[in-house]
Design a protein around this motif. Structure first.
Motif, PDB file in Angstrom:
ATOM      1  N   ILE A  38       0.843  -1.207   0.000  1.00 28.95           N
ATOM      2  CA  ILE A  38       0.000   0.000   0.000  1.00 28.95           C
ATOM      3  C   ILE A  38       0.871   1.248   0.000  1.00 28.95           C
ATOM      4  CG2 ILE A  38      -1.642   1.352   1.368  1.00 28.95           C
ATOM      5  CD1 ILE A  38      -2.755  -1.408   2.334  1.00 28.95           C
ATOM      6  N   LEU A  39       1.909   1.265   0.835  1.00 25.38           N
ATOM      7  CA  LEU A  39       2.771   2.444   0.906  1.00 25.38           C
ATOM      8  C   LEU A  39       3.586   2.611  -0.369  1.00 25.38           C
ATOM      9  CD1 LEU A  39       3.929   2.311   4.630  1.00 25.38           C
ATOM     10  CD2 LEU A  39       2.122   3.718   3.604  1.00 25.38           C
ATOM     11  N   ARG A  40       3.980   1.511  -1.003  1.00 23.67           N
ATOM     12  CA  ARG A  40       4.659   1.627  -2.294  1.00 23.67           C
ATOM     13  C   ARG A  40       3.708   2.164  -3.362  1.00 23.67           C
ATOM     14  NH1 ARG A  40       7.699  -2.975  -0.341  1.00 23.67           N
ATOM     15  NH2 ARG A  40       6.129  -4.447  -1.075  1.00 23.67           N
ATOM     16  N   ASN A  41       2.449   1.698  -3.342  1.00 25.37           N
ATOM     17  CA  ASN A  41       1.452   2.249  -4.265  1.00 25.37           C
ATOM     18  C   ASN A  41       1.267   3.746  -4.024  1.00 25.37           C
ATOM     19  OD1 ASN A  41       1.009  -0.302  -5.325  1.00 25.37           O
ATOM     20  ND2 ASN A  41      -0.841  -0.681  -4.136  1.00 25.37           N
ATOM     21  N   ALA A  42       1.268   4.133  -2.745  1.00 29.15           N
ATOM     22  CA  ALA A  42       1.128   5.547  -2.403  1.00 29.15           C
ATOM     23  C   ALA A  42       2.302   6.353  -2.957  1.00 29.15           C
ATOM     24  CB  ALA A  42       1.026   5.710  -0.886  1.00 29.15           C
ATOM     25  N   ALA A  43       3.515   5.838  -2.784  1.00 31.20           N
ATOM     26  CA  ALA A  43       4.689   6.552  -3.299  1.00 31.20           C
ATOM     27  C   ALA A  43       4.585   6.732  -4.810  1.00 31.20           C
ATOM     28  CB  ALA A  43       5.955   5.800  -2.920  1.00 31.20           C
ATOM     29  N   ASP A  44       4.120   5.716  -5.501  1.00 29.19           N
ATOM     30  CA  ASP A  44       3.977   5.807  -6.958  1.00 29.19           C
ATOM     31  C   ASP A  44       2.976   6.881  -7.369  1.00 29.19           C
ATOM     32  OD1 ASP A  44       5.809   3.770  -7.344  1.00 29.19           O
ATOM     33  OD2 ASP A  44       4.280   2.204  -7.609  1.00 29.19           O
ATOM     34  N   ALA A  45       2.024   7.188  -6.486  1.00 33.63           N
ATOM     35  CA  ALA A  45       0.960   8.140  -6.817  1.00 33.63           C
ATOM     36  C   ALA A  45       1.262   9.563  -6.366  1.00 33.63           C
ATOM     37  CB  ALA A  45      -0.365   7.674  -6.200  1.00 33.63           C
ATOM     38  N   VAL A  46       2.440   9.816  -5.801  1.00 35.89           N
ATOM     39  CA  VAL A  46       2.824  11.171  -5.409  1.00 35.89           C
ATOM     40  C   VAL A  46       3.342  11.917  -6.630  1.00 35.89           C
ATOM     41  CG1 VAL A  46       4.385  12.558  -3.988  1.00 35.89           C
ATOM     42  CG2 VAL A  46       3.335  10.499  -3.037  1.00 35.89           C
ATOM     43  N   ALA A  47       2.801  13.100  -6.870  1.00 41.70           N
ATOM     44  CA  ALA A  47       3.226  13.922  -7.998  1.00 41.70           C
ATOM     45  C   ALA A  47       4.624  14.491  -7.742  1.00 41.70           C
ATOM     46  CB  ALA A  47       2.225  15.055  -8.216  1.00 41.70           C
ATOM     47  N   PRO A  48       5.371  14.835  -8.774  1.00 38.63           N
ATOM     48  CA  PRO A  48       6.663  15.499  -8.576  1.00 38.63           C
ATOM     49  C   PRO A  48       6.510  16.741  -7.698  1.00 38.63           C
ATOM     50  CG  PRO A  48       6.425  14.832 -10.859  1.00 38.63           C
ATOM     51  CD  PRO A  48       5.103  14.574 -10.206  1.00 38.63           C
TER      52      PRO A  48
END
Length: 211
Positions: free
Chosen positions: A126-136
């Motif tokens: 879940i936290l890796r998915n969250a990191a992937d969804a953070v904008a620059p």
């Protein structure tokens, strides 16, 4: 074996929220206002929004919020709180079992406040998915309990409470893409169910995606 192994995660959390008319205080989690002081609002994702304390506070402070929980009961209470405080138009509520599905899109802030569970929760993924969804230029904010409260009766004695460094090692985010804006352990005052004081210890991790 967990005493909840015969329940799905959704059944467990529906039962949890069904125990009382209100579970949480309705206030924003203690660390979030300080973390976001001076940060320009944008699009925010609140993982495990519960009864909406953080989502409503974010909306009141200019954020456009997607708020996610596994429990329909929790989402209903959060939506009612948003209505009562006049920010319902700034929050989109979605039901997800984050172990299986994740909201679409990218976000300037993704907040995971005390994302712990004694039933199925694929937290590292879940936290890796969250990191992937953070904008620059955006932030991933993780605040965890460093240990269970001494009066807790629901947390098994062997339930893991990883340190900040253990969480970050499991995430394994590349240094070239991510800045550790803040990684520490913070103490704050609390009271137990009998009104006696004790000290909470929170793991605070603020990770900024490089622009």
């Amino acid at each position: 074996m967990s005493p909840h192994d015969d329940q799905t995660a959704q059944e467990y959390w529906e039962a949890h929220y069904g125990e009382r008319e209100r579970i949480w205080s309705g206030r924003v989690n203690a660390q979030l206002p300080g973390i976001l002081a001076g940060v320009a609002p944008g699009r925010a994702l609140d993982l495990g929004c519960g009864e909406g304390g953080d989502a409503v506070w974010l909306a009141e402070n200019g954020w456009q919020v997607t708020a996610v929980d596994i429990s329909d009961t929790a989402i209903g209470r959060a939506a009612a709180a948003a209505d009562a405080r006049g920010v319902r138009d700034r929050i989109e509520f979605e039901r997800h079992d984050l172990s299986d599905t994740f909201p679409e899109g990218t976000f300037d802030l993704i907040s995971a406040q005390f994302l712990h569970s004694t039933v199925r929760l694929e937290r590292p993924q879940i936290l890796r998915n969250a990191a992937d969804a953070v904008a620059p230029g955006g932030r991933l904010v993780i605040v965890d309990h460093a240990a269970p409260p001494p009066f807790s009766k629901k947390v098994p004695h062997d339930h893991p409470f990883p340190s900040p460094e253990e969480v970050l090692a499991e995430l394994d985010l590349p240094d070239a893409q991510w800045e550790r804006a803040r990684v520490d352990v913070v103490e704050r005052d609390g009271t137990d169910p009998d009104g006696q004081p004790f000290t909470w210890r929170d793991n605070v991790m603020v990770l900024r995606r490089r622009a």
